[in-house]
Design a protein around this motif. Structure first.
Motif, PDB file in Angstrom:
ATOM      1  N   LEU A  88       0.824  -1.206   0.116  1.00  0.00           N
ATOM      2  CA  LEU A  88       0.045  -0.017   0.081  1.00  0.00           C
ATOM      3  C   LEU A  88       1.000   1.316  -0.017  1.00  0.00           C
ATOM      4  N   LYS A  89       2.047   1.087  -0.129  1.00  0.00           N
ATOM      5  CA  LYS A  89       3.061   2.356  -0.166  1.00  0.00           C
ATOM      6  C   LYS A  89       3.183   2.986   1.247  1.00  0.00           C
ATOM      7  N   ILE A  90       2.991   2.252   2.409  1.00  0.00           N
ATOM      8  CA  ILE A  90       3.172   2.905   3.759  1.00  0.00           C
ATOM      9  C   ILE A  90       4.096   2.560   4.341  1.00  0.00           C
ATOM     10  N   LYS A  91       4.906   3.570   5.025  1.00  0.00           N
ATOM     11  CA  LYS A  91       6.292   3.573   5.545  1.00  0.00           C
ATOM     12  C   LYS A  91       6.174   3.592   7.069  1.00  0.00           C
ATOM     13  N   THR A  92       5.399   4.569   7.456  1.00  0.00           N
ATOM     14  CA  THR A  92       5.165   4.973   9.092  1.00  0.00           C
ATOM     15  C   THR A  92       3.764   4.657   9.426  1.00  0.00           C
ATOM     16  N   VAL A  93       3.439   4.146  10.422  1.00  0.00           N
ATOM     17  CA  VAL A  93       2.231   3.826  11.221  1.00  0.00           C
ATOM     18  C   VAL A  93       2.299   4.729  12.706  1.00  0.00           C
ATOM     19  N   VAL A  94       1.121   4.403  13.236  1.00  0.00           N
ATOM     20  CA  VAL A  94       1.082   4.794  14.633  1.00  0.00           C
ATOM     21  C   VAL A  94       0.738   3.595  15.411  1.00  0.00           C
ATOM     22  N   PHE A  95       1.381   3.119  16.349  1.00  0.00           N
ATOM     23  CA  PHE A  95       1.264   1.723  17.201  1.00  0.00           C
ATOM     24  C   PHE A  95       0.342   2.021  18.064  1.00  0.00           C
ATOM     25  N   ASP A  96      -0.992   1.129  17.883  1.00  0.00           N
ATOM     26  CA  ASP A  96      -1.918   1.123  18.863  1.00  0.00           C
ATOM     27  C   ASP A  96      -1.959  -0.199  19.720  1.00  0.00           C
ATOM     28  N   ARG A  97      -1.317  -0.426  20.942  1.00  0.00           N
ATOM     29  CA  ARG A  97      -1.361  -1.670  21.490  1.00  0.00           C
ATOM     30  C   ARG A  97      -2.616  -1.989  22.096  1.00  0.00           C
ATOM     31  N   ALA A  98      -3.615  -1.152  22.025  1.00  0.00           N
ATOM     32  CA  ALA A  98      -5.118  -1.509  22.465  1.00  0.00           C
ATOM     33  C   ALA A  98      -5.113  -1.830  23.870  1.00  0.00           C
ATOM     34  N   GLY A  99      -4.188  -1.198  24.956  1.00  0.00           N
ATOM     35  CA  GLY A  99      -4.411  -1.342  26.302  1.00  0.00           C
ATOM     36  C   GLY A  99      -3.459  -2.529  26.579  1.00  0.00           C
ATOM     37  N   TYR A 100      -2.981  -3.215  25.982  1.00  0.00           N
ATOM     38  CA  TYR A 100      -2.205  -4.327  26.529  1.00  0.00           C
ATOM     39  C   TYR A 100      -0.829  -4.011  26.931  1.00  0.00           C
ATOM     40  N   ILE A 101      -0.223  -4.556  27.729  1.00  0.00           N
ATOM     41  CA  ILE A 101       0.985  -4.514  28.093  1.00  0.00           C
ATOM     42  C   ILE A 101       2.007  -4.743  27.155  1.00  0.00           C
TER      43      ILE A 101
END
Length: 120
Positions: A88-101
């Motif tokens: 999809l030509k995506i290099k950067t993302v925002v990481f969402d750990r969804a409340g997990y450790i």
């Protein structure tokens, strides 16, 4: 009863994070869901509310016909979601750990995604 309380606490932590973290088309949110048996990852564009790509260890273990340990499966999911992001030509993302450790399978998924070429 104890599991209900733990689940409610995780959902509360996730909702606090979701107030601050949001994904766009150029920098989507990499959301992780972890159950007792499986792990899932999604690239989400929050501006339109659409999932751009998704991966899970169910698909990966079915392709390889091999039972890995859970942490290795999570790393493989990270590689897979990174490959789909490259398509999809995506290099950067925002990481969402969804409340997990951030340890164990969640960390392995993040490390796999980084090794696959994603930047957080």
């Amino acid at each position: 009863m104890k599991t209900d309380i733990k689940k409610q606490q995780r959902i509360r932590r996730h909702s606090k994070v979701r107030m601050k973290v949001s994904g766009t088309a150029t920098k989507p949110r990499l959301c992780v869901f972890r159950s007792n048996e499986h792990i899932y990852a999604q690239l989400i564009d929050d501006t339109i509310g659409k999932t751009m790509a998704a991966s899970s260890d169910k698909v990966i273990t079915a392709e390889k016909k091999n039972d890995f340990v859970k942490v290795e499966n999570a790393r493989a999911v990270g590689f897979d979601i990174a490959a789909k992001a490259k398509d999809l030509k995506i290099k950067t993302v925002v990481f969402d750990r969804a409340g997990y450790i951030y340890t164990g399978r969640v960390k392995a998924l993040a490390d796999g995604a980084r090794e696959g070429g994603l930047e957080f």
